[in-house]
Motif scaffolding. Structure first.
Motif, PDB file in Angstrom:
ATOM      1  N   ARG A 213      91.748 -29.734  33.858  1.00 43.91           N
ATOM      2  CA  ARG A 213      90.494 -30.351  34.268  1.00 43.91           C
ATOM      3  C   ARG A 213      90.699 -31.856  34.261  1.00 43.91           C
ATOM      4  N   PHE A 214      90.290 -32.495  35.337  1.00 46.33           N
ATOM      5  CA  PHE A 214      90.417 -33.947  35.418  1.00 46.33           C
ATOM      6  C   PHE A 214      89.226 -34.527  36.184  1.00 46.33           C
ATOM      7  N   ARG A 215      89.032 -35.804  36.008  1.00 57.18           N
ATOM      8  CA  ARG A 215      87.924 -36.509  36.636  1.00 57.18           C
ATOM      9  C   ARG A 215      88.489 -37.514  37.635  1.00 57.18           C
ATOM     10  N   GLY A 275      78.288 -47.371  45.303  1.00 58.45           N
ATOM     11  CA  GLY A 275      79.505 -48.130  45.017  1.00 58.45           C
ATOM     12  C   GLY A 275      80.485 -47.370  44.145  1.00 58.45           C
ATOM     13  N   ARG A 276      80.034 -46.285  43.533  1.00 62.98           N
ATOM     14  CA  ARG A 276      80.915 -45.524  42.648  1.00 62.98           C
ATOM     15  C   ARG A 276      80.485 -44.064  42.661  1.00 62.98           C
ATOM     16  N   ALA A 277      81.455 -43.174  42.779  1.00 62.20           N
ATOM     17  CA  ALA A 277      81.199 -41.738  42.706  1.00 62.20           C
ATOM     18  C   ALA A 277      82.276 -41.106  41.840  1.00 62.20           C
ATOM     19  N   VAL A 278      81.852 -40.228  40.957  1.00 58.12           N
ATOM     20  CA  VAL A 278      82.777 -39.570  40.042  1.00 58.12           C
ATOM     21  C   VAL A 278      82.576 -38.062  40.171  1.00 58.12           C
ATOM     22  N   PHE A 279      83.666 -37.312  40.280  1.00 58.72           N
ATOM     23  CA  PHE A 279      83.541 -35.855  40.333  1.00 58.72           C
ATOM     24  C   PHE A 279      84.627 -35.206  39.486  1.00 58.72           C
TER      25      PHE A 279
END
Length: 434
Positions: A213-215, A275-279
């Motif tokens: 699992r990683f981001r 400006g920022r998206a994390v999944f």
């Protein structure tokens, strides 16, 4: 003897041991778990097993072989659940193990090994966020740092253990040494649709998935939604969305499987370009090599997406579990067991989900039997199984246990020695690296 119908009635009874009246929720070291253990302990005793609860909270039962103190064949699964759970994940495997022990009761005094059943206390990790706590303690891989973990109410794992009647200082006594176990067998619902699609009651597990699992953090530029023309935009969310579609497109026809389960966007205003998206990415495959190769492919593709859109990316690793191959000799025993049900060419299936066997493999060889579940649904109240499949699973598990016992004298002892040697070599390598 306990029938498949009785096993299912016992599953229904355990479903009543819940922290909530409206749905099944039974987490690690809770009163609901203690109630479930009380029921199972009674069924273990009725099957002729001597019972105890170890200092990790696992419920254990044992019947001796032809002499006291012999290494044990361990059967079992887990008794904890996810929130809003179904009534078969984990607990069906424990109850099948108890029923198999009852069927084998009259044979055990002649066995060259003991028979044990375990109901692990924490496989899901729903309460403290770290899974396999019960089986890791049994395997001797406990980490004292876990005592500081807190649940959603702020209770530490250490305090919860004390409230449950355990002594954290004695958790090491739950550990088994390789010479104390012959093997571990677990029956479990498939949690997938392959057996149903093949119209098979049972399948033999080849390996438990290697998972990572990683981001992924995608960074662009937050600007006014109306005032910024498209050529000037560096929209992090659009880049992340393209990356997520790329992940599905790349993985779906491979042997791996990947899931994006979490997405967060900043600043999150309706009139501001993100400006920022994390999944998050949950990546699994039958082998570590397949998993790692797919990870490299995915990250290269995401990097290309970001470069084309003027975005940057950062990757943070969150979790890794190595693939756990099921031992060949145990797969053979399970195939022989399935053959007694009339399926002479059992289906091989790799487990996309994690199981206690991943932890137990640190101390002994593991084998797994899958049972068909309706539409592959699991971790949901709609979990369902067929009584005929449960009957077949009970027959197969009982026969497989008997086969393992007959092979214990030579093959199983050799496997235990080989496993101990592998474990010793791994430990030596770790010490050398340290």
């Amino acid at each position: 003897m306990t029938s498949a119908a009785e096993v299912l009635r016992r599953c229904d009874a355990l479903a009543g041991c819940s922290e909530h009246a409206e749905h099944l929720d039974r987490a690690h070291l809770t009163p609901a778990l203690a109630a479930a253990q009380g029921l199972v302990e009674g069924w273990m005793a009725a099957a002729g097993l001597r019972t105890w609860r170890d200092q990790a909270g696992n419920l254990c039962g044992r019947a001796e072989g032809r002499e006291p103190g012999l290494p044990a064949l361990l059967l079992g699964s887990h008794l904890d659940t996810v929130p809003d759970a179904g009534r078969y994940d984990g607990m069906l495997g424990v109850l099948l193990a108890v029923a198999a022990a009852e069927r084998l009761r009259d044979e055990l005094p002649a066995w060259p090994c003991a028979l044990e059943v375990v109901g692990f206390t924490d496989e899901e990790g729903a309460r403290f966020g770290t899974a396999l706590l019960g089986s890791r303690a049994l395997a001797g891989t406990w980490d004292d740092a876990w005592w500081a973990l807190r649940d959603a109410h702020g209770t530490t794992l250490e305090q919860a253990a004390r409230d449950f009647g355990l002594d954290p200082a004695l958790v090491g006594t739950a550990a088994r040494r390789p010479g104390e176990l012959v093997a571990y067998l677990e029956a479990h619902i498939e949690q997938g649709p392959l057996l149903e699609e093949a119209d098979r009651s049972l399948g033999v597990v080849t390996t438990i998935a290697g998972a990572q699992r990683f981001r992924v953090e995608v960074v662009g530029e937050a600007r006014h939604a109306g005032g910024t023309p498209y050529p000037r935009r560096r929209d992090a969310l659009v880049g992340a969305a393209e990356a997520i579609v790329l992940i599905e497109r790349t993985v779906r026809d491979s042997g791996a499987i990947a899931t994006v389960g979490q997405v967060a966007v900043e600043p999150g205003a309706v009139n501001v370009i993100p400006g920022r998206a994390v999944f998050s990415v949950d990546l699994r495959a039958a082998t570590d090599g397949e998993r790692d190769a797919m990870r490299a492919t995915l990250l290269a593709g995401i990097a290309d997406v970001c470069a084309a859109r003027g975005l940057t990316m950062r990757v943070t690793d969150l979790y890794e579990a190595p693939a756990t191959p099921c031992a060949g000799w145990l797969r053979d025993a399970l195939r022989d067991g399935v053959a007694t049900t009339g399926d002479t060419d059992p289906l091989d299936v790799w487990s996309r989900a994690g199981h206690d066997g991943m932890a137990v493999s640190a101390v002994t060889d593991v084998g797994m039997l899958f049972l068909r579940c309706g539409d592959g649904i699991s971790h949901h109240p709609d979990e369902s199984v067929r009584e005929a499949d449960v009957a077949a699973g009970l027959d197969a598990l009982t026969a497989a246990a008997r086969t393992v016992a007959t092979r214990t004298g030579a093959a199983a002892a050799h496997a235990a020695q080989a496993h101990a040697a592998r474990a010793g070599s791994a430990q030596a390598d770790a010490e050398a690296r340290a």
